[in-house]
Design a protein around this motif. Structure first.
Motif, PDB file in Angstrom:
ATOM      1  N   UNK A 150       0.852  -1.189   0.000  1.00 38.90           N
ATOM      2  CA  UNK A 150       0.000   0.000   0.000  1.00 38.90           C
ATOM      3  C   UNK A 150       0.889   1.241   0.000  1.00 38.90           C
ATOM      4  N   UNK A 151       0.791   2.080  -1.034  1.00 38.46           N
ATOM      5  CA  UNK A 151       1.628   3.293  -1.088  1.00 38.46           C
ATOM      6  C   UNK A 151       1.389   4.239   0.089  1.00 38.46           C
ATOM      7  N   UNK A 152       0.222   4.180   0.688  1.00 40.38           N
ATOM      8  CA  UNK A 152      -0.102   5.092   1.786  1.00 40.38           C
ATOM      9  C   UNK A 152       0.552   4.688   3.109  1.00 40.38           C
ATOM     10  N   UNK A 153       0.830   3.401   3.280  1.00 38.31           N
ATOM     11  CA  UNK A 153       1.308   2.954   4.600  1.00 38.31           C
ATOM     12  C   UNK A 153       2.587   2.129   4.581  1.00 38.31           C
ATOM     13  N   UNK A 154       2.863   1.408   3.501  1.00 33.38           N
ATOM     14  CA  UNK A 154       3.992   0.470   3.495  1.00 33.38           C
ATOM     15  C   UNK A 154       5.308   1.162   3.139  1.00 33.38           C
ATOM     16  N   UNK A 155       6.383   0.547   3.619  1.00 34.21           N
ATOM     17  CA  UNK A 155       7.737   1.009   3.324  1.00 34.21           C
ATOM     18  C   UNK A 155       8.465  -0.133   2.614  1.00 34.21           C
ATOM     19  N   UNK A 156       9.271   0.218   1.613  1.00 34.58           N
ATOM     20  CA  UNK A 156       9.963  -0.804   0.825  1.00 34.58           C
ATOM     21  C   UNK A 156      11.465  -0.698   1.024  1.00 34.58           C
TER      22      UNK A 156
END
Length: 114
Positions: free
Chosen positions: A65-71
């Motif tokens: 999720x672009x709003x919450x996840x970190x890669x």
């Protein structure tokens, strides 16, 4: 930074180099800092290889999720689209100045002879 992994580590040291959507966008657009006296130049989405549409697609393919996840860097680098994006980013490659100058002199040939 002289490499993309180091840029990830510098961008999000408190998260062990795992970047958010906005941090990844900023990392890939490092040189796009607006100058107050000049209008901001923004490439259209189809001309920007690091556009938010492209990054949204990367997050979607990674089921994140672009709003919450970190890669983390390795997750992006080991994914085909992520690897393509990172390979296109030339901001963090070290240029050998003398090699570049030598290539330019060779390209110019006798045009620089006085």
């Amino acid at each position: 930074c002289d490499s993309v992994p180091k840029a990830f580590a510098a961008m999000a040291p408190e998260h062990d180099g795992a970047v958010s959507f906005d941090e990844l966008y900023a990392l890939l657009h490092r040189d796009d800092i607006p100058i107050p006296s000049e209008p901001a130049v923004v490439l259209p989405a189809h001309a920007d290889p690091f556009s938010k549409d492209v990054l949204n697609r990367l997050f979607a393919e990674l089921n994140c999720d672009p709003a919450t996840d970190r890669l983390p860097y390795l997750l992006i680098a080991n994914h085909p689209l992520g690897a393509k994006i990172l390979n296109l980013c030339e901001l963090y490659r070290v240029n050998n100045v003398y090699e570049v100058l030598d290539n330019k002199l060779n390209e110019a040939g006798s045009a620089l002879d006085i």
